[in-house]
Design a protein around this motif. Structure first.
Motif, PDB file in Angstrom:
ATOM      1  N   GLY A  27       0.779  -1.233   0.000  1.00 45.14           N
ATOM      2  CA  GLY A  27       0.000   0.000   0.000  1.00 45.14           C
ATOM      3  C   GLY A  27       0.809   1.281   0.000  1.00 45.14           C
ATOM      4  N   ALA A  81      -5.189  -4.194  12.961  1.00 40.47           N
ATOM      5  CA  ALA A  81      -5.813  -3.661  11.739  1.00 40.47           C
ATOM      6  C   ALA A  81      -4.804  -3.614  10.596  1.00 40.47           C
ATOM      7  N   ALA A  82      -3.572  -3.214  10.882  1.00 42.59           N
ATOM      8  CA  ALA A  82      -2.535  -3.150   9.843  1.00 42.59           C
ATOM      9  C   ALA A  82      -2.230  -4.541   9.308  1.00 42.59           C
ATOM     10  N   GLU A  85      -5.061  -5.707   7.091  1.00 41.07           N
ATOM     11  CA  GLU A  85      -5.008  -5.026   5.796  1.00 41.07           C
ATOM     12  C   GLU A  85      -3.987  -5.700   4.878  1.00 41.07           C
ATOM     13  N   GLY A  88      -5.098  -9.192   3.872  1.00 36.27           N
ATOM     14  CA  GLY A  88      -6.158  -9.055   2.884  1.00 36.27           C
ATOM     15  C   GLY A  88      -5.646  -8.764   1.488  1.00 36.27           C
ATOM     16  N   ARG A  89      -4.447  -8.220   1.408  1.00 36.03           N
ATOM     17  CA  ARG A  89      -3.828  -7.944   0.110  1.00 36.03           C
ATOM     18  C   ARG A  89      -2.858  -9.042  -0.304  1.00 36.03           C
TER      19      ARG A  89
END
Length: 146
Positions: A27, A81-82, A85, A88-89
């Motif tokens: 990201g 959360a990081a 994320e 999820g990628r």
């Protein structure tokens, strides 16, 4: 005198794959991707960071073997959360570990396709007080309009 760290060279074997990994999976923002008959260099920056990474094929960037950069540290306000994320990628990450219950004692890690490793540290205070303020348009620095 202020000294700022603004670029970290990340040694990689395949520039296009590295750009895709750091941009699409991790990201980071692709600041520039410069190619010509003499070189290929790209700069990517984590959101909210004043320091970027550079991947490339100019001689000074080839002094380290691909995958030899270990333990570069990123900081986030919420490690769970990081990690979610990144997972999820499609990024393989270690589990979140708390080695000290105080703020700053929670970590997880991941590696790029070449084996360069990253530590991600949770500092909850960054949620309320980021080091580099970002305006509502995603820009940071002096003269921001909020």
């Amino acid at each position: 005198m202020d000294w700022t760290l603004e670029v970290v060279i990340v040694p990689v074997s395949d520039l296009d794959a590295a750009i895709a990994f750091y941009r699409d999976q991790v990201g980071f923002t692709l600041d520039h991707d410069t190619k010509n008959e003499h070189m290929h260099v790209a700069q990517l920056t984590p959101r909210g960071s004043g320091c970027s990474i550079v991947v490339g094929d100019i001689p000074s960037q080839q002094e380290m073997a691909p995958g030899s950069l270990k333990g570069v540290q990123l900081v986030v306000a919420d490690a769970e959360a990081a990690r979610a994320e990144l997972v999820g990628r499609g990024v393989e990450c270690s589990e979140v570990q708390t080695i000290d219950p105080r703020d700053g004692g929670t970590f997880f890690g991941f590696a790029d396709p070449d084996g360069n490793t990253w530590a991600v540290q949770q500092i909850k205070a960054r949620a309320d007080k980021p080091l580099i303020p970002v305006d509502h348009r995603g820009r940071f620095g002096e003269g921001m309009e909020l």
